[in-house]
Design a protein around this motif. Structure first.
Motif, PDB file in Angstrom:
ATOM      1  N   THR A 171      -6.844   1.427  12.863  1.00 33.71           N
ATOM      2  CA  THR A 171      -6.642  -0.143  12.657  1.00 33.71           C
ATOM      3  C   THR A 171      -5.809  -0.245  11.229  1.00 33.71           C
ATOM      4  O   THR A 171      -5.653   0.750  10.673  1.00 33.71           O
ATOM      5  CB  THR A 171      -7.835  -0.720  12.234  1.00 33.71           C
ATOM      6  N   GLU A 172      -5.317  -1.414  11.239  1.00 32.56           N
ATOM      7  CA  GLU A 172      -4.806  -1.699   9.871  1.00 32.56           C
ATOM      8  C   GLU A 172      -5.308  -1.389   8.668  1.00 32.56           C
ATOM      9  O   GLU A 172      -4.843  -1.098   7.536  1.00 32.56           O
ATOM     10  CB  GLU A 172      -4.186  -3.133   9.786  1.00 32.56           C
ATOM     11  N   GLN A 225      -6.555   1.780   3.874  1.00 34.37           N
ATOM     12  CA  GLN A 225      -7.526   2.467   2.826  1.00 34.37           C
ATOM     13  C   GLN A 225      -7.149   3.990   2.756  1.00 34.37           C
ATOM     14  O   GLN A 225      -7.235   4.630   1.653  1.00 34.37           O
ATOM     15  CB  GLN A 225      -8.797   2.487   3.744  1.00 34.37           C
ATOM     16  N   THR A 226      -6.581   4.425   3.834  1.00 31.50           N
ATOM     17  CA  THR A 226      -5.892   5.996   3.634  1.00 31.50           C
ATOM     18  C   THR A 226      -4.683   5.864   2.725  1.00 31.50           C
ATOM     19  O   THR A 226      -4.813   6.931   1.811  1.00 31.50           O
ATOM     20  CB  THR A 226      -5.516   6.438   5.036  1.00 31.50           C
ATOM     21  N   ASP A 242      -0.344   6.472  14.093  1.00 35.19           N
ATOM     22  CA  ASP A 242       0.026   6.302  15.525  1.00 35.19           C
ATOM     23  C   ASP A 242      -0.767   7.199  16.532  1.00 35.19           C
ATOM     24  O   ASP A 242      -1.195   6.894  17.660  1.00 35.19           O
ATOM     25  CB  ASP A 242       1.544   6.351  15.871  1.00 35.19           C
ATOM     26  N   LYS A 243      -0.820   8.557  16.057  1.00 40.26           N
ATOM     27  CA  LYS A 243      -1.245   9.557  16.899  1.00 40.26           C
ATOM     28  C   LYS A 243      -2.732   9.219  17.165  1.00 40.26           C
ATOM     29  O   LYS A 243      -3.590   9.572  18.080  1.00 40.26           O
ATOM     30  CB  LYS A 243      -1.305  10.959  16.150  1.00 40.26           C
ATOM     31  N   LEU A 244      -3.598   8.677  15.918  1.00 44.46           N
ATOM     32  CA  LEU A 244      -4.904   8.540  15.781  1.00 44.46           C
ATOM     33  C   LEU A 244      -5.434   7.050  16.378  1.00 44.46           C
ATOM     34  O   LEU A 244      -6.533   6.806  16.610  1.00 44.46           O
ATOM     35  CB  LEU A 244      -5.646   8.675  14.685  1.00 44.46           C
ATOM     36  N   PRO A 282       0.695  -1.340   0.113  1.00 46.96           N
ATOM     37  CA  PRO A 282      -0.142  -0.051  -0.039  1.00 46.96           C
ATOM     38  C   PRO A 282       0.665   1.172  -0.038  1.00 46.96           C
ATOM     39  O   PRO A 282       0.253   2.277  -0.223  1.00 46.96           O
ATOM     40  CB  PRO A 282      -0.687  -0.161   1.308  1.00 46.96           C
ATOM     41  N   ILE A 283       2.140   1.254   0.239  1.00 46.76           N
ATOM     42  CA  ILE A 283       3.083   2.456   0.384  1.00 46.76           C
ATOM     43  C   ILE A 283       3.872   2.446  -0.525  1.00 46.76           C
ATOM     44  O   ILE A 283       4.774   3.202  -0.545  1.00 46.76           O
ATOM     45  CB  ILE A 283       3.612   2.410   1.719  1.00 46.76           C
TER      46      ILE A 283
END
Length: 491
Positions: free
Chosen positions: A451-452, A457-458, A446-448, A429-430
């Motif tokens: 989930t995986e 999806q982001t 990490d801040k929010l 995905p990256i």
């Protein structure tokens, strides 16, 4: 003597080849059909006998045994009539067997041919098996892409079929190939932009439609009644490119199973079921399973207007196809995997009365919570784009709007973005992210504490945003916009 012919039958959403064998032997006159025929296939004995008599064709006086292979497959429908009749004529020596030729039609008592149910799906299966010539009854126009795969001969009577097979065409010959009218095909491929262009001051919503269409991201519009949620949702289909001929034929074959009057088109399908839809109607029903709404919307758009009015079980059934693009259905001990790669777009009110946050809301707090509980959390988590719509300020533009090139530009951008996204590796995905973009993605996740699934999806959403800007490389601003689009409406 043994005679053979080839045909096909439906087995749920699939089509299966049927090899017809006819044996005529001496003995007490009897006409038997074996190979798991249903009532309609068994009744072919009476139709064929009367058709032979009324067409002045000699009917065998001995024992006739017809075998339908494969014997383990249940044969349904009346489309095997013509193939059985041809196999009997070949067994009698009246016709010579032709390879790569198939027959698909029902027989009337007077020898006339009646179109079989959902002919296109059966013809596609026969073409895949190498059949080069198919005899059918006159009926709706055959789609042009299908007519280019094989020679389709439309005959009105059994007598005409026999004459054509013996190379003696009848006086009133039917054209050997029918296809969609060229003008109709061009109209089907034309995309109307007037409605999207006539919606003023909706630049952000139109960008959301473009992102959704380019990356196949599920989209949900939330807002008060009359704000334009449904109108915008209907315009999403206008931004999708035309289907390939193969995909258009498969889509038409699915629709023909549930709607005999379906029209062939190169445009992606748009399905808008009523909120009383059951889970079986959504996923598929019957034994063997017939296509449901998710399959009929394959390669197109599934629009759920007022989606919170659908039952919770129906909405839960969307979780599997949204993730995998396939729906696995089991009915009466039989399992089928049906295609379901659709683009989901939904509309909803913010509360039962529709005015919470936009005006005077009369709903109690527990009524609002119960209203939102109708949509399962895992389904909302799979919707990448959730947008709260506001009313357009009065007097800013002419309500009819003036035609501008925005819709044409959006569709061009969507087509170019899809071309960029097609070769992307879904397992990484990256991939093609700048190092700073990867750091930003990791920091925000990490801040929010997401989930995986949200991370993946982001990342896909950021890739789509970059592709719309005609870039292969994903930057920091793409990641920031993707997080903003996913999180801004999840309050």
């Amino acid at each position: 003597m043994l005679g053979r012919a080839v045909s096909a039958v439906h087995n749920g959403i699939q089509s299966e080849l049927v090899y017809v064998e006819a044996d005529v032997s001496s003995g007490f006159p009897r006409f038997s059909i074996v190979g798991l025929p249903d009532s309609a296939v068994n009744e072919a004995r009476l139709r064929i006998r009367s058709a032979f008599h009324n067409c002045s064709l000699p009917f065998p006086k001995g024992r006739i045994t017809v075998n339908l292979q494969p014997a383990s497959l249940r044969k349904q429908g009346s489309g095997l009539d013509l193939a059985i009749a041809i196999a009997i004529l070949r067994a009698e020596g009246m016709l010579v067997e032709r390879k790569q030729t198939a027959f698909l039609a029902e027989l009337g008592l007077d020898g006339s041919l009646v179109p079989a149910e959902a002919t296109v799906g059966l013809a596609l299966r026969l073409a895949e098996a190498g059949i080069q010539e198919l005899y059918v009854a006159p009926g709706p126009p055959i789609p042009g892409p299908l007519a280019s795969l094989m020679n389709i001969v439309a005959s009105s009577t059994l007598t005409q079929v026999v004459a054509q097979l013996t190379n003696h065409p009848p006086v009133c010959a039917v054209p050997s190939r029918t296809s969609m009218d060229d003008k109709t095909s061009r109209q089907d491929a034309t995309i109307p932009f007037d409605m999207l262009d006539s919606l003023p001051n909706r630049a952000f919503e139109k960008r959301l439609l473009a992102i959704s269409a380019a990356g196949r991201h599920p989209l949900l519009f939330i807002g008060p009644p009359g704000v334009g949620k449904t109108t915008l949702s209907h315009r999403l289909i206008d931004l999708l490119p035309n289907l390939s001929e193969a995909d258009a034929l498969r889509s038409y074959a699915y629709h023909e199973l549930v709607n005999p009057n379906a029209q062939f088109s190169l445009r992606p399908p748009l399905r808008e079921p009523h909120h009383t839809l059951t889970p079986a109607g959504l996923t598929g029903s019957g034994s063997p399973p017939r296509p449901g709404e998710v399959t009929l919307a394959d390669n197109g758009v599934l629009l759920l207007d007022e989606c919170f009015e659908f039952s919770k079980a129906t909405l839960n059934a969307l979780r599997e196809p949204l993730t995998s693009g396939v729906i696995h259905v089991s009915r009466n001990g039989r399992t089928a995997s049906l295609p379901a790669r659709f683009l989901l777009v939904g509309t909803a009110n913010p509360c039962p009365c529709g005015w919470r946050g936009y005006g005077e809301c009369r709903c109690l707090e527990h009524d609002v919570r119960r209203y939102w509980s109708r949509c399962p959390g895992p389904l909302l988590d799979r919707i990448d784009l959730i947008h709260y719509m506001n009313r357009v300020p009065d007097g800013t533009n002419n309500p009819l709007g003036s035609r501008d090139p925005v819709a044409f530009e959006l569709r061009q951008a969507v087509s170019q973005a899809r071309a960029i996204l097609e070769p992307v590796d879904e397992l990484d995905p990256i991939k093609q992210f700048q190092p700073r973009a990867v750091s930003m993605l990791t920091h925000l996740c990490d801040k929010l504490c997401v989930t995986e699934r949200v991370v993946v999806q982001t990342a896909k959403l950021a890739r789509t945003i970059a592709a719309l800007d005609r870039r292969d490389e994903i930057r920091v601003e793409d990641v920031e916009e993707a997080f903003a689009l996913r999180s801004s409406a999840r309050r």
